[in-house]
Each structure stands twice: as structure tokens, then as C-alpha cells.
Design an enzyme around this catalytic site. Structure first.
Site, PDB file in Angstrom:
ATOM      1  N   ASP A 130      21.160  32.189  12.993  1.00  0.00           N
ATOM      2  CA  ASP A 130      20.400  33.363  13.427  1.00  0.00           C
ATOM      3  C   ASP A 130      21.195  34.154  14.455  1.00  0.00           C
ATOM      4  OD1 ASP A 130      18.229  32.641  11.858  1.00  0.00           O
ATOM      5  OD2 ASP A 130      16.818  32.449  13.529  1.00  0.00           O
ATOM      6  N   ARG A 180      22.586  38.076   6.336  1.00  0.00           N
ATOM      7  CA  ARG A 180      21.188  38.507   6.297  1.00  0.00           C
ATOM      8  C   ARG A 180      21.121  39.784   7.143  1.00  0.00           C
ATOM      9  NH1 ARG A 180      17.740  34.740   9.815  1.00  0.00           N
ATOM     10  NH2 ARG A 180      17.756  33.348   8.029  1.00  0.00           N
TER      11      ARG A 180
HETATM   12  C1  LIG Z   1      13.578  36.366   7.330  1.00  0.00           C
HETATM   13  C2  LIG Z   1      13.801  37.081   8.635  1.00  0.00           C
HETATM   14  C3  LIG Z   1      14.768  36.621   9.498  1.00  0.00           C
HETATM   15  C4  LIG Z   1      15.018  37.304  10.708  1.00  0.00           C
HETATM   16  N1  LIG Z   1      16.039  36.872  11.516  1.00  0.00           N
HETATM   17  C5  LIG Z   1      16.349  37.603  12.613  1.00  0.00           C
HETATM   18  C6  LIG Z   1      17.480  37.282  13.428  1.00  0.00           C
HETATM   19  O1  LIG Z   1      18.219  36.306  13.187  1.00  0.00           O
HETATM   20  N2  LIG Z   1      17.748  38.069  14.495  1.00  0.00           N
HETATM   21  C7  LIG Z   1      16.976  39.170  14.821  1.00  0.00           C
HETATM   22  O2  LIG Z   1      17.293  39.876  15.770  1.00  0.00           O
HETATM   23  N3  LIG Z   1      15.886  39.472  14.078  1.00  0.00           N
HETATM   24  C8  LIG Z   1      15.556  38.736  12.989  1.00  0.00           C
HETATM   25  N4  LIG Z   1      14.458  39.101  12.235  1.00  0.00           N
HETATM   26  C9  LIG Z   1      13.488  40.119  12.760  1.00  0.00           C
HETATM   27  C10 LIG Z   1      13.892  41.551  12.442  1.00  0.00           C
HETATM   28  O3  LIG Z   1      14.997  41.899  13.230  1.00  0.00           O
HETATM   29  C11 LIG Z   1      12.741  42.534  12.743  1.00  0.00           C
HETATM   30  O4  LIG Z   1      12.430  42.484  14.108  1.00  0.00           O
HETATM   31  C12 LIG Z   1      11.469  42.274  11.963  1.00  0.00           C
HETATM   32  O5  LIG Z   1      11.736  41.885  10.644  1.00  0.00           O
HETATM   33  C13 LIG Z   1      10.580  43.541  11.934  1.00  0.00           C
HETATM   34  O6  LIG Z   1      11.213  44.594  11.251  1.00  0.00           O
HETATM   35  P1  LIG Z   1      10.916  44.946   9.684  1.00  0.00           P
HETATM   36  O7  LIG Z   1      12.210  45.357   9.098  1.00  0.00           O
HETATM   37  O8  LIG Z   1      10.238  43.827   9.015  1.00  0.00           O
HETATM   38  O9  LIG Z   1      10.055  46.231   9.609  1.00  0.00           O
HETATM   39  P2  LIG Z   1       8.804  46.866  10.396  1.00  0.00           P
HETATM   40  O10 LIG Z   1       8.960  48.309  10.105  1.00  0.00           O
HETATM   41  O11 LIG Z   1       8.738  46.397  11.793  1.00  0.00           O
HETATM   42  O12 LIG Z   1       7.555  46.267   9.623  1.00  0.00           O
HETATM   43  C14 LIG Z   1       7.149  46.848   8.401  1.00  0.00           C
HETATM   44  C15 LIG Z   1       5.727  46.454   8.069  1.00  0.00           C
HETATM   45  O13 LIG Z   1       5.591  45.039   7.993  1.00  0.00           O
HETATM   46  C16 LIG Z   1       4.314  44.665   8.320  1.00  0.00           C
HETATM   47  N5  LIG Z   1       4.328  43.723   9.452  1.00  0.00           N
HETATM   48  C17 LIG Z   1       5.284  43.603  10.373  1.00  0.00           C
HETATM   49  N6  LIG Z   1       4.968  42.632  11.250  1.00  0.00           N
HETATM   50  C18 LIG Z   1       3.784  42.145  10.865  1.00  0.00           C
HETATM   51  C19 LIG Z   1       2.921  41.125  11.361  1.00  0.00           C
HETATM   52  N7  LIG Z   1       3.215  40.397  12.446  1.00  0.00           N
HETATM   53  N8  LIG Z   1       1.776  40.895  10.694  1.00  0.00           N
HETATM   54  C20 LIG Z   1       1.463  41.595   9.597  1.00  0.00           C
HETATM   55  N9  LIG Z   1       2.223  42.566   9.094  1.00  0.00           N
HETATM   56  C21 LIG Z   1       3.355  42.842   9.713  1.00  0.00           C
HETATM   57  C22 LIG Z   1       3.567  45.902   8.724  1.00  0.00           C
HETATM   58  O14 LIG Z   1       2.861  46.382   7.608  1.00  0.00           O
HETATM   59  C23 LIG Z   1       4.689  46.844   9.098  1.00  0.00           C
HETATM   60  O15 LIG Z   1       4.304  48.181   8.982  1.00  0.00           O
HETATM   61  C24 LIG Z   1      14.220  38.437  11.044  1.00  0.00           C
HETATM   62  C25 LIG Z   1      13.248  38.898  10.142  1.00  0.00           C
HETATM   63  C26 LIG Z   1      13.025  38.254   8.957  1.00  0.00           C
HETATM   64  C27 LIG Z   1      11.996  38.796   8.026  1.00  0.00           C
END
Ligand SMILES: Cc1cc2nc3c(=O)[nH]c(=O)nc-3n(C[C@H](O)[C@H](O)[C@H](O)COP(=O)(O)OP(=O)(O)OC[C@H]3O[C@@H](n4cnc5c(N)ncnc54)[C@H](O)[C@@H]3O)c2cc1C
Length: 302
Positions: A130, A180
Site C-alpha cells: 500500500d 494499483r
Molecule cells: C482497493 C482500494 C485500495 C486503496 N489503497 C489505497 C492506498 O494504498 N493508498 C491510498 O492513498 N489510498 C488508497 N485507496 C483510497 C483512495 O485513494 C481513495 O481515497 C478512495 O478510493 C476514494 O476515492 P474514489 O476514487 O473511490 O472516489 P470518490 O469520488 O471519493 O467516491 C465515489 C463514490 O463512491 C461512493 N462511496 C465512496 N465512499 C463511500 C462509503 N464510505 N460508503 C458508501 N459509498 C461510498 C460514493 O457514491 C461516492 O460518490 C484505496 C482505495 C481502494 C478502493
């Protein structure tokens, strides 16, 4: 503000005592967290696998400052590698650098990661390291580059909000390292990171196109519809083989969309957190969406 309140609650001992000690709170947390033990995580993994999902196992805990705790986390991942391989589950491991001791000493982190990689390699498993705050970006990338020669099934994460990521992507793709791509989850200053969601999403889309053009397998980790749609269209336009593209989402978030992705024939990996230190993670997920927090509050006082 909402997110800030829940981050503060995640750090609060009182909130932890009230919610984490409360059976209803624990049950509600299970929407986002597999449970406290590795066995809980394996049980949920089996259920996910039967719905044709892949799994990224993440033992919760970060910024560890106690070496014995670091060693305990390493042991959990080693045990997880054995159990996953024995059960033949479609899971890989997703540790965090500061959970493996990066705040204590880089050499400690390298040695712990190496032990996890040895166990993973014995079971034929992939490990995705990560990515945490920008203070750790260069070291994390370097650790992956160093250990990759010996352990080819190692990848990491790049964050679309950082200005440096475009260069990092070229650097890692030239070594055929699987990435990723995420938006990024930490608060980073404007001199090193895009601040508006439009800029972050534009950069995300560019990174996805560069990765798809390279032919190196890539994981798209997002719940965002516009980013998902862009990735699907970009892959279709390039006739990207299904094996070269994987979608990833967090356990419990957008479950219907996860199923739809599987039904479309794409690979879908669910990031599945587990461990006794689940409370701050749970609070962060609630803080992302008022609807989730209301759901929990309603159930607590019913
Ligand atoms: C598999 C995975 C691994 C990750 N690993 C890392 C990492 O190693 N380092 C790092 O910095 N970040 C990591 N992240 C987090 C990432 O950086 C984002 O902060 C996070 O995914 C939110 O951004 P988004 O692209 O999903 O979009 P957003 O635009 O934030 O979310 C889009 C939509 O998703 C839905 N949604 C979002 N959160 C929720 C919730 N809690 N409950 C219900 N619906 C919700 C909503 O409908 C929202 O409008 C990871 C995320 C995933 C999915």
C-alpha cells in the site's frame, strides 16, 4: 468537516469505548471490516470467492512505533499467506509500509517485507505494498524496486493526486511492475498535490491511459462512476485483454456495482480489512458519507 469529525472520533478513546465495546457497534462495523481475526477474514474471503470476487487482505494497523507490534503484524501476514494458499483462495496481501516498521527504521521494514514475500512466494501469492503519505512515497517505491528482482510478484500503489505520480508511473511501468491506481487518501499540500477533484480525476484518467498503453497489467481502484466508465471505455478502445485490467473496491462499498463488474466479465478485487484495530478504519468509512453515519446512529439507538 464531516470527514474531519469522524477522523477525530476514530482517534478518540471515549468513542472507541462506546462504539467498539458495544455489540451493535461491532455488528455494524462488519459491513466494512471482516472481523478481528484472520479466521474472520478467511470466512468472508470464502464468501466473496463464491461470488467470483478476488480479495486483497489488509491487516489493520499503521504508523507502528513498537518493534514487537511490527513483528506481530508480519506474523499475521505470514500466517495469512499459508492459510490462503492452503485453502486455494483468490486472495493476495496488502500490507502498509508503516505497519512493517517504516517509521522505526527502513531496514526493519525491508526485512519484514522480505519475510512476507518469502511466505507469499511459497504459496504463489502476489503482494501489493500500500502507499501512505507523501513522506513515504520515494522509500516505498524504492523498496518495491529493490525486492522485485527477487520477488516478481510484488507491486505497489500510485496516487493520482500527487504531481510526481506521472513520472513514477513511467518509472515503474518500464520495470513491468503492476500498479494499483488510486486517487489518494491523505491530506497533501498544494505544492506537491492537486487539490480539486476535477484535477485529480483528470490526472487519474491520464494515468489509466498510460498504464493501458504500456500493456503491463493494472488495477483501477475507485468507486467513482466517471473513473470507472473512463477505464472501461479506454480498455475497450485498446482491446486490452481482460487479464490485464482489474477493478478494485473496498469491502462493503458499492456492493451492487462490484457484482455488476463481475457479471460483465471483469476481474473485481475487494480490499478486505481485518484485525483488532478496526475502529479508526470504520470511522473513516462513515465520515466519507453522511448516509452511512446516519444508518449507524439509527441502529445504535433503536
Ligand atoms: C482497493 C482500494 C485500495 C486503496 N489503497 C489505497 C492506498 O494504498 N493508498 C491510498 O492513498 N489510498 C488508497 N485507496 C483510497 C483512495 O485513494 C481513495 O481515497 C478512495 O478510493 C476514494 O476515492 P474514489 O476514487 O473511490 O472516489 P470518490 O469520488 O471519493 O467516491 C465515489 C463514490 O463512491 C461512493 N462511496 C465512496 N465512499 C463511500 C462509503 N464510505 N460508503 C458508501 N459509498 C461510498 C460514493 O457514491 C461516492 O460518490 C484505496 C482505495 C481502494 C478502493
Amino acid at each position: 468537516l464531516f470527514g474531519y469529525i469522524f477522523r477525530a472520533l476514530g482517534d478518540s478513546r471515549l468513542a472507541r469505548k462506546l462504539l467498539a465495546g458495544n455489540p451493535v457497534g461491532r455488528r455494524l462495523a462488519r459491513r466494512f471490516v471482516a472481523g478481528e481475526s484472520l479466521q474472520d477474514a478467511l470466512t468472508v474471503s470464502r464468501a466473496l470467492a463464491s461470488s467470483r470476487m478476488h480479495i486483497a487482505l489488509a491487516f489493520l494497523g499503521e504508523h507502528l512505533t513498537d518493534e514487537s507490534e511490527v513483528r506481530r503484524s508480519t506474523e499475521v501476514y505470514i500466517q495469512a499467506a499459508h492459510e490462503v494458499a492452503t485453502a486455494g483462495l483468490p486472495a493476495y496481501l496488502s500490507p502498509k509500509p508503516t505497519q512493517l516498521g517504516l517509521d522505526i527504521d527502513e531496514e526493519l521494514c525491508r526485512s519484514q517485507l522480505r519475510r512476507i514475500l518469502e511466505a507469499a512466494a511459497a504459496g504463489g501469492l502476489f503482494v501489493c505494498l500500500d502507499m501512505e503519505g507523501s513522506k513515504y512515497t520515494e522509500t516505498t517505491i524504492r523498496l518495491v524496486e529493490e525486492l522485485r528482482g527477487e520477488f516478481p510478484r510484488l507491486g505497489t500503489v500510485l496516487q493520482a493526486y500527487l504531481h510526481r505520480t506521472r513520472d513514477d508511473l513511467d518509472r515503474l511501468l518500464s520495470q513491468e511492475i503492476t500498479i494499483r491506481i488510486v486517487k489518494g487518501a491523505y491530506n497533501e499540500p498544494a505544492d506537491i498535490a492537486f487539490q480539486s477533484s476535477d484535477e485529480v480525476e483528470d490526472n487519474y484518467k491520464q494515468l489509466v491511459e498510460v498504464a493501458l498503453d504500456s500493456g503491463v497489467p493494472v488495477a483501477i481502484a475507485t468507486h467513482n462512476d466517471s473513473l470507472l466508465e473512463h477505464a472501461r471505455r479506454s480498455a475497450a478502445a485498446r482491446e486490452t485483454p481482460l487479464d490485464n485490467l482489474e477493478f478494485q473496491m473496498l469491502y462493503g462499498i458499492r456492493r451492487a456495482e462490484q457484482e455488476r463488474i463481475v457479471a460483465q466479465g471483469h476481474s473485481m478485487r475487494v480490499y478486505l480489512p481485518f484485525g483488532p484495530d478496526w475502529f479508526p478504519y470504520f470511522m473513516r468509512r462513515l465520515g466519507e458519507r453522511p448516509a452511512n453515519a446516519l444508518f449507524v446512529l439509527r441502529n445504535l439507538f433503536r
